[in-house]
Scaffold this active site. Structure first.
Site, mmCIF file in Angstrom:
data_model
loop_
_atom_site.group_PDB
_atom_site.id
_atom_site.type_symbol
_atom_site.label_atom_id
_atom_site.label_comp_id
_atom_site.label_asym_id
_atom_site.label_seq_id
_atom_site.Cartn_x
_atom_site.Cartn_y
_atom_site.Cartn_z
ATOM 1 N N ASP A 184 31.074 78.348 -48.518
ATOM 2 C CA ASP A 184 31.333 77.243 -47.601
ATOM 3 C C ASP A 184 32.493 77.544 -46.647
ATOM 4 O OD1 ASP A 184 31.175 74.623 -46.576
ATOM 5 O OD2 ASP A 184 32.657 73.903 -48.026
ATOM 6 N N GLU A 444 33.229 79.867 -58.499
ATOM 7 C CA GLU A 444 31.976 79.158 -58.723
ATOM 8 C C GLU A 444 30.760 80.064 -58.814
ATOM 9 O OE1 GLU A 444 31.475 75.822 -56.139
ATOM 10 O OE2 GLU A 444 33.161 74.765 -57.041
ATOM 11 N N TYR A 497 34.063 67.309 -58.344
ATOM 12 C CA TYR A 497 33.989 66.427 -57.170
ATOM 13 C C TYR A 497 33.372 65.082 -57.528
ATOM 14 C CZ TYR A 497 35.461 70.331 -54.251
ATOM 15 O OH TYR A 497 36.198 71.336 -53.668
ATOM 16 N N GLU A 534 40.011 72.652 -58.009
ATOM 17 C CA GLU A 534 39.559 72.013 -56.762
ATOM 18 C C GLU A 534 39.175 70.588 -57.080
ATOM 19 O OE1 GLU A 534 36.276 73.759 -54.580
ATOM 20 O OE2 GLU A 534 37.190 75.745 -54.663
#
Ligand code: GCB
Length: 643
Positions: A184, A444, A497, A534
């Protein structure tokens, strides 16, 4: 007199990578080749066949391109912005033949690089974020006082399944080629860090390693002595017994506090000043400097005159130890809690191009935020970031470019080999920086697939012996019950998230989910501390709504606050007996560029606490006041009790 104690060198370790930062000294000259270079695209990929490297100029059309910079955003030309394939750079300069050996060093170029000097192939390098260099002495004329030097560089940004990071080229039609990137951030390319020419003597210091082996303390936890172990590698000399070496450790006032004359030995420092990460109750604020020593290595020839051949200084030696317990991350035997924010090397116009203004602003903003750490997501940063982090006491989790690995990569020996190679290059480059507290070997990966187990087992086994005293980890998106690889590593770093990618818009769900998540990871791995590596929410600066809605500044504030109370329930600082949670790193410090897509308005990931122009959003003030509070938690009583 010291000379009488000199021992002849007995060992010589020739390392494959000479990675010492090019530093000036009495015996070394450094010349920057940064500036405007000639540049052109090679859309047909014909440059090498047509021998552009052997011509006095690159064929037209060329433009001027700043080095360092990513080439993508410097012009108004969309073709240059989204180019996939080869580009060419060229530069001419004069070199005065004042030294016996000249090395051309690229601090980094993305991704595949080929370099010619005066028409000769000088070096090829694969990989975007680490330095490479070539001894160019054979390609310059030594029979005159000066040489005219013509450097040509070809760079290809095409990522493949075996590059790191990987990429997948899709050719939909001759005019529609697309590089799919399983990560990303925008695949910025070009000569994005400095190009440096430096000289050495014929016999020269090729590499130095230095580590703190131990620190002794008195009852008040004041350091009484420290032992540092070092290795100096010499090259360009035969036989080795014609050379002597002097190793001196200088304090911040330039006074020699320890010395030795062996190429591989130790230094004992009494009453050492320790390097400490900033922003903990017992250390200094993040706006003030941490204590650094200088290691000075001098090479002499073994003659009665003791002529100096080479001098190299590492100016960022920090005395500190790292140790993990089941539940704590100890620096100098005191519990360290990471509270910072992750970042990218990314800014307007420059892309990933290194820039001193961006560098200085980066560290000023960490000081303002009271942030004491960042992860070099998702690749090793420019050397200058580590030097600044050493100075300010900002802790770094140093990450390889292995972002976006999936089952395809886990069965590829080529990927594993390259992963080992970049891990080695990163550790060799960064191991002498006290700020580097941990190595992150991937971000990840698809670590829930069965093949991840053997892959990460092999990678951990390979890395542990070369880890230079740091714990190793990788950053996990897989679930606590499905991850296959982290069992072989030292720390659990999770990206979560809740309230954004899952439970979108439901801030009320966050506390329970975070609590469950941390509890479950702890249950599976009771011996590994946990860090939230994160968590974050996209936020369009200036967008408001009450009650807080996704993408507004209110939502970002409330999002962070919802996580914090749970972090505190598990914190190793707040609950020294039961806590195992050792830090929080919001995603992201700054808005950053991505590919264009339906989820990235204006081609930006907007999870920054600051805009891409480095101005604060409302959440930055929430984080600042939290970090001020975390600094005030008294850990003075907690030393020396962690088994
Ligand atoms: C992640 C990735 C990071 C992304 C972030 C996001 O988990 O590690 O590279 O930018 O999510 O914002 O989606």
């Amino acid at each position: 007199m010291l000379w009488s104690y000199f021992l002849l060198l007995t060992t010589l370790n020739i390392s494959l990578h000479a990675l010492l930062y090019p530093a000036e000294s009495e015996t070394r000259q450094v010349k920057s080749l940064d500036g405007l270079w000639h540049f052109r695209l090679d859309e047909q990929g014909v440059g090498e066949n047509e021998r552009w490297f052997a011509q006095p100029n690159l064929p037209d059309p060329t433009i001027f391109m700043p080095v360092p910079s990513s080439y993508n955003d410097v012009t108004q030309n969309i073709t240059i912005h989204r180019h996939i394939g080869w580009v060419w750079y060229a530069k001419d300069f004069f070199l005065h033949n004042t030294a016996p050996r000249w090395v051309l060093r690229f601090q980094a170029a993305h991704y595949e690089s080929r370099v010619w000097v005066n028409g000769h192939s000088a070096v090829n390098h694969s990989g975007g974020h680490l330095p490479f260099e070539a001894d160019i002495t054979p390609f310059i004329s030594t029979n005159k006082d000066y040489s005219k030097v013509h450097i040509v560089v070809a760079i290809n940004n095409t990522l493949t399944p075996t590059t790191l990071p990987p990429g997948y080229l899709q050719i939909h039609s001759p005019s529609y080629r697309e590089l799919q990137t399983p990560f990303d951030f925008f695949n910025y390319a070009g000569i994005d860090r400095s190009v440096i020419l430096y000289s050495t003597s014929t016999a020269y210091i090729q590499d130095i390693t230095i580590d703190t082996q131990r620190i002794d303390y008195d009852a008040q936890h004041i350091a009484t002595s420290a032992v540092l172990v070092y290795t100096v590698t010499i090259a360009g000399v035969n036989p080795i017994n014609t050379i002597r070496v002097l190793i001196e450790l200088l304090d911040a006032n330039g006074m020699v506090v320890a010395n030795n004359t062996d190429s591989h030995s130790s230094l004992v420092v009494t009453k050492p000043n320790l390097w400490e990460p900033c922003g903990m109750n017992y250390t200094h604020p993040c706006t003030e400097h941490s204590y650094l020593y200088t290691l000075q290595v001098t090479l002499y020839n073994d003659s009665p005159q003791m002529n100096i051949l080479d001098i190299y200084r590492i100016r960022h030696v920090g005395i500190r130890t790292i140790r993990l317990t089941d539940s704590k991350f100890l620096v100098n035997e005191r519990p360290f809690y990471f509270h910072g924010a992750n970042a990218h090397e990314d800014s307007d116009i420059r892309g990933k191009g290194f820039d001193h203004v961006i560098l200085a602003k980066h560290f000023n903003l960490y000081g303002w935020l009271h942030g004491n750490s960042f992860r070099t997501s998702h690749y090793p940063y420019a050397d200058e970031f580590y030097e600044m982090a050493d100075r300010f006491g900002i802790a770094i989790i140093d990450e390889t470019p292995a972002v976006g690995l999936s089952a395809t990569q886990f069965v590829s020996q080529a990927t594993l080999d390259h992963h080992k190679q970049v891990t080695t290059e990163m550790i060799n480059r960064d191991r002498n920086h006290p700020s580097v507290l941990m190595w992150s070997l991937a971000n990840e990966p698809e670590s829930n697939v069965p093949s991840a187990k053997d892959y990460f087992s092999a990678l951990a086994n390979f890395t542990r012996p070369i880890a230079a005293g740091r714990p190793i980890t990788y950053v996990i998106s897989a679930g606590y019950n499905s991850d296959q690889g982290i069992q072989f590593f030292d720390m659990i770093c999770i990206n979560r998230y809740f309230g954004w990618y899952s439970q979108s818009g439901r801030l009320d769900q966050i506390p329970n989910l975070v609590s469950e998540e941390l509890t479950n990871w702890r249950h599976r791995f009771p011996n590994k501390p946990i860090l939230m590596s994160e968590y974050g929410a996209d936020t369009v600066v200036g967008l408001h709504n009450d009650p807080s809605f996704m993408f507004t500044e209110e939502y970002q504030k409330d999002f962070y606050t919802a996580y914090h109370s749970i972090f505190d329930n598990f914190s190793s600082l707040i609950h020294p007996d039961t806590g195992f949670f050792v830090g929080e790193l919001p995603w992201n410090m700054f808005d950053f560029a991505t590919d264009q897509s339906i989820t990235r308005v204006g081609g930006l990931n907007r999870k920054g606490l600051f805009t891409r122009q480095r101005q604060p959003k409302a959440a930055a003030f929430v984080i600042k006041s939290r970090y001020e509070h975390l600094e005030s938690i008294n850990t003075n009583d907690l030393c020396n009790s962690f088994e």
